[in-house]
Design an enzyme around this catalytic site. Structure first.
Site, PDB file in Angstrom:
ATOM      1  N   GLU A   1      -3.390   0.339  12.301  1.00  0.00           N
ATOM      2  CA  GLU A   1      -3.302   1.712  12.803  1.00  0.00           C
ATOM      3  C   GLU A   1      -3.096   1.756  14.314  1.00  0.00           C
ATOM      4  O   GLU A   1      -2.518   2.689  14.850  1.00  0.00           O
ATOM      5  CB  GLU A   1      -4.604   2.439  12.443  1.00  0.00           C
ATOM      6  CG  GLU A   1      -4.698   3.859  12.955  1.00  0.00           C
ATOM      7  CD  GLU A   1      -6.073   4.473  12.661  1.00  0.00           C
ATOM      8  OE1 GLU A   1      -6.666   4.152  11.602  1.00  0.00           O
ATOM      9  OE2 GLU A   1      -6.562   5.255  13.500  1.00  0.00           O
TER      10      GLU A   1
ATOM     11  N   ASP B   1     -11.336  -5.494  11.226  1.00  0.00           N
ATOM     12  CA  ASP B   1     -10.995  -4.086  10.957  1.00  0.00           C
ATOM     13  C   ASP B   1     -10.258  -4.040   9.623  1.00  0.00           C
ATOM     14  O   ASP B   1      -9.082  -3.724   9.546  1.00  0.00           O
ATOM     15  CB  ASP B   1     -10.123  -3.573  12.107  1.00  0.00           C
ATOM     16  CG  ASP B   1      -9.895  -2.062  12.033  1.00  0.00           C
ATOM     17  OD1 ASP B   1     -10.593  -1.394  11.231  1.00  0.00           O
ATOM     18  OD2 ASP B   1      -9.026  -1.556  12.758  1.00  0.00           O
TER      19      ASP B   1
ATOM     20  N   ASP C   1      -1.301 -12.812   7.108  1.00  0.00           N
ATOM     21  CA  ASP C   1      -2.647 -12.784   6.567  1.00  0.00           C
ATOM     22  C   ASP C   1      -3.604 -13.280   7.643  1.00  0.00           C
ATOM     23  O   ASP C   1      -3.375 -14.341   8.262  1.00  0.00           O
ATOM     24  CB  ASP C   1      -2.689 -13.695   5.332  1.00  0.00           C
ATOM     25  CG  ASP C   1      -4.103 -14.006   4.901  1.00  0.00           C
ATOM     26  OD1 ASP C   1      -4.837 -13.070   4.566  1.00  0.00           O
ATOM     27  OD2 ASP C   1      -4.477 -15.201   4.924  1.00  0.00           O
ATOM     28  N   ALA C   2      -4.669 -12.536   7.917  1.00  0.00           N
ATOM     29  CA  ALA C   2      -5.551 -12.850   9.047  1.00  0.00           C
ATOM     30  C   ALA C   2      -6.204 -14.225   8.895  1.00  0.00           C
ATOM     31  O   ALA C   2      -6.379 -14.957   9.877  1.00  0.00           O
ATOM     32  CB  ALA C   2      -6.623 -11.766   9.187  1.00  0.00           C
TER      33      ALA C   2
ATOM     34  N   ASP D   1      -2.022  -8.061  11.303  1.00  0.00           N
ATOM     35  CA  ASP D   1      -2.069  -7.227  10.098  1.00  0.00           C
ATOM     36  C   ASP D   1      -1.009  -7.726   9.129  1.00  0.00           C
ATOM     37  O   ASP D   1       0.093  -8.108   9.520  1.00  0.00           O
ATOM     38  CB  ASP D   1      -1.817  -5.759  10.485  1.00  0.00           C
ATOM     39  CG  ASP D   1      -2.290  -4.797   9.410  1.00  0.00           C
ATOM     40  OD1 ASP D   1      -3.230  -4.028   9.672  1.00  0.00           O
ATOM     41  OD2 ASP D   1      -1.741  -4.828   8.287  1.00  0.00           O
TER      42      ASP D   1
ATOM     43  N   GLN E   1       0.823  -1.206   0.000  1.00  0.00           N
ATOM     44  CA  GLN E   1       0.000   0.000   0.000  1.00  0.00           C
ATOM     45  C   GLN E   1       0.859   1.259   0.000  1.00  0.00           C
ATOM     46  O   GLN E   1       1.974   1.243   0.501  1.00  0.00           O
ATOM     47  CB  GLN E   1      -0.870   0.018   1.273  1.00  0.00           C
ATOM     48  CG  GLN E   1      -1.768  -1.171   1.424  1.00  0.00           C
ATOM     49  CD  GLN E   1      -2.284  -1.347   2.856  1.00  0.00           C
ATOM     50  OE1 GLN E   1      -3.377  -0.931   3.178  1.00  0.00           O
ATOM     51  NE2 GLN E   1      -1.471  -1.949   3.702  1.00  0.00           N
TER      52      GLN E   1
END
Lengths: 337, 337, 337, 337
Positions: free
Chosen positions: A113, A182, A164-165, A133, A58
């Site tokens: 975050e 989330d 990876d969740a 995360d 990202q």
């Protein structure tokens, strides 16, 4: 450069008199601009561009905006603004934890975050939080720059996992009192749509919940019009997996929309207004700004237009039927391209 | 924050493949916006806001813009952009110095950015340059942040004076081969209009020029329409004071307009294309990007529409008849308010 | 004009294939832009500018926007958008009329758009509606261009009066079951602040209410932050005049904010969810899109942050203490200048 | 709608006093926005959107803009603005016709707007003009809405042909004194790139020119930076086909750039300033606003930076090597997609 010059004393005074106005003029010339939808723009005057960076997954930017303070932008979409992120994070975390009789172990899918962890860790019943995360650089970025979450990142109850969740939950032997989603919205071909499907909820999430455990997920925009994008479908998908499902929503100013969450369990949600307020007093350190018993009544009582759509919704997210969303919380335009 | 997560290996690769595009998307969300005229906006995508500050007289910002590089903004108006300031500064400096047989002493009114001095100091005939700017903080800001002018600011031939240019010229006992006006446009009530009047030129500038000396000034926008704002009037005012007056202009992309300069002397301007090109070779260190003999022919041959206005212009700037301009190079909206 | 040409047959087909995309591209180049607050802009892609005009009091524009349909702009501020004005008008009208046991006579202060009258006239108990707006040209404009209100404007129960609402109420001998304030926000020095003061409510409104009568007014922005502008103060002012006061709010997408209303009476508001829903069935022609019993529960249960401000609010609007608001529904910037 | 109301007489006067200001406020809320380059926007305040339509090939819009008057937009790109289209069209037409000793027959490739024909028909030597545009609907649109070209469209010397310009020239048995290219820029894969290639010029254009005939084409942006997009390559391509080639350029305010044209012939261009001015007097009805002898000297004397690129340019347009341009006069983003 044609510099201003030749000012005598008298005019010099004039300059100073106008000085505040000059500043206002100048500061409004830099703007952050986001296309909320294809034909709708939302623009914030900028104080500064604090940091920019890119992870493996990202692009990440931290802006200092005039109307909403420090603002975290991921892949060109607003994620979180200093002055009103409390609405999103209090709504995501507290209803689920407060409806649980004694939440000790929590799993966060995403949440890099740190604000979701921060709200969870305010609950004194909580003994262990796993935040999973996939993007270590985003987590590091937020750890460095978001002072408001510094304490949470340092809390010994928080266990940060970079993975990876889904993979993490599949391989985990632990089970949890509350699991919190989330994540970015479910977009067809997007990075997270597999984490909103019926099969994922059934085969991966539910088996990792303790008896009486609660699952809650952010559920995309939930405004009078925007709730048809993914909110109603996430709600309907969870209704096929859990016995009790509670959708709720709240207006978040920096998102220029009402946002939605859905809470689900096989145990009934029985806490009334007074019980919720009492549990806040007993369990939660510090004071909530947004959420209490009455706020939750308001948030979980949807307006007629939204209730009607939810009642009629027939679509269920499967691996093959992710729906498109144009909006917040998602890098969909790029990732979906 | 709804972080992107749950990406498996295959999609992860996909992310990287799209990475450049993601960046492009993100970076275009921050914009600098200037109202060139009341109904006309000019907007640059931003990389970053490098510095902001305020002096006693002005607000000052340095932006890193995508289309024009580092850009200096004073009081909300673009002053100078990294990639095309050479057009403005080569045009302001070289025609005047090249038409002079042997320019040794130069006085700059304003010029705090340092680029005008930089171009002057490339002339090997030059022995002394006085740069007189009223705003010490702007000068210091430019000294610190504009690398391209570092060498000029350190040149021993440059003498920096912090003063009002008129006061400095009045009290000065020196005289100069070339005097250069690098000031904000003449706006009624603005900080610089006194430095564009007939009486200033007659009583203050002309007496400080050596025999054969040349005065040159930036002269505001000079486009097919915009030249009526101040260009034609500056030209006409100088015609009432000097025997030979040469207006010229060039399109500056970052200004979104054609810009004007006027050169004046009591000695005729006799250098032809070849003479100008030869003097450049003999006198000027390094290579010009924009200006040479032919460029000056083009710049000083105005189009029919502009020539007609100049021929008919009757207004002369006096202390009482400054004209309004809406545009670049001026803090006029504020200071004039 | 450099027209596209030279296209052979094959490319011609290509053009057609891309045609939809071309259209999208073109249509997004025209935008309506509003500064919601000084540092916050809200921009809609435009289909067309349908009509512009000016009355004695106001400038008025009707736009066809892509995200919100036909949009009425007064003095540069969005008043009402086709696709979501039902939220504002159902909220303004129905709670008050539904809580009244048998509302027959209604007085609207303002309301020139006609939508408030339209919602009132759907109530079969209603026998007479007086709509009192000061601006005949706005009323005529809306009558002509807002098809959705055509039927209401033609209803024989509607009595249109062009007058200042205060003067009309003072001189009126009638009294009413419900009085509705559909006015611009109370801004110091603005056109309507006198219609939000304690003395106006006490001396002019209350005496014109029948026994058991209800007063309701729009009450400005009511978001988590914006409710401090005027919402809390309107609420507090009405609490000094009426025995029972109910504030409520709802997110209106085209306003980019949550909006507020306050309902007040000396009779208690006793209708519960089921009673409200039953009265809707019995009294209201057609179907509401937004408001029903549950929607009102949600709207009238404010979140913690807003409840706290309201509880602590001490300011009362008097002729001398109007508060400033930057926002919707008001021509304040201009009128207040 | 919260209408303004309750205004007493005194305030009413206040409203009127502010009325002009109100209007200004309102009118600036609608904007046309064009991305000149990816990171550069150019925005005009709008009075109205006069007409929109779509042909088989293109989307077409006529706007009434505040800074530039009526503006023709094709596929989202500005084509021509009322107040400064004379610069483009006088430059395209007059230099070529004035350098020809006696131009009687003219062929326009494209030119559907009608302005090119209008300028040609002002020449009294001209006996026949063929305007060949592929898009009948654009031509009809311009015929209907552009009053300034009404007379030209009705001139009996004008022959309108709806066809691909290449096909028309190939099949034509006529030859011409002047052929004018008024087409979209050459973009790889775009609709017109075949009309800028060496083989087209050699095999199709040149054979249709009479002895001493002149070809002229618009040649894209020609600014200090933008001339490298297509201007230098069009120039170089024509140099491989014709013996005498003259590039020239002028700043067009509404384009926010300097624009380029290239004129080519196998006969030398010998007319000097005075000869051009005399021929204008003798041959051209009405008065030019922009172009005369001196203007052409200025336009055809390029600045150093541009001359250097042109001198070094090696690329020649062939069917296989069209270059990309981001900018005016082209629907390239869409058509090239």
């Amino acid at each position: 450069m044609a510099t201003i010059n030749g000012v005598n004393g008298v005019n010099g005074n004039g300059h100073q008199a106008h000085h505040h106005h000059i500043g206002e003029e100048r500061r409004k010339s830099c703007w952050y601009e986001e296309e909320i939808e294809e034909n709708l723009r939302w623009c914030f005057a900028l104080n500064s561009i604090l940091h920019t960076g890119a992870s493996q997954y990202q692009d990440i930017t931290l802006l200092d905006t005039k109307p909403f303070g420090k603002t975290l932008i991921i892949d060109g979409k607003l994620q979180s603004a200093e002055i009103d992120e409390f609405i999103y994070h209090e709504s995501l975390v507290h209803p689920a934890l407060l409806h649980h009789p004694n939440p000790k172990t929590i799993f966060i899918m995403g949440g890099g975050e740190g604000s979701t962890a921060r709200e969870i860790l305010r609950h004194e019943t909580v003994e262990k939080v796993i935040m999973c995360d996939i993007d270590e650089e985003v987590v590091d970025f937020c750890k460095s720059y978001l002072d408001v979450n510094k304490e949470a990142f340092g809390d010994s109850r928080l266990h940060l996992v970079i993975n990876d969740a889904r993979a993490e939950l599949v391989s985990s032997k632990d089970s949890f009192d509350v699991i919190i989603g989330d994540l970015a919205d479910p977009i067809e071909g997007g990075p997270c749509y597999q984490l909103y499907t019926k099969s994922f909820y059934e085969s991966t999430v539910k088996p990792r919940l303790n008896v009486g455990g609660i699952f809650v997920t952010q559920a995309g925009p939930a405004g009078v019009f925007s709730h048809t994008q993914v909110f109603s479908c996430i709600y309907n998908t969870l209704k096929h997996v859990f016995q009790y499902v509670v959708p709720f929503s709240a207006h978040i100013p920096s998102y220029a929309d009402t946002w939605g969450w859905v809470m689900a369990s096989d145990a009934p949600f029985t806490a009334e207004v007074e019980e919720i307020d009492m549990r806040i007093k007993q369990r939660v350190k510090g004071e909530n700004s947004f959420l209490d018993g009455k706020t939750f009544v308001s948030a979980s009582t949807l307006c007629k237009a939204v209730r009607q759509t939810l009642a009629k919704e027939t679509q269920v997210y499967t691996e093959k039927t992710a729906k498109f969303i144009y909006g917040h919380g998602a890098a969909h335009r790029t990732l979906n391209a």
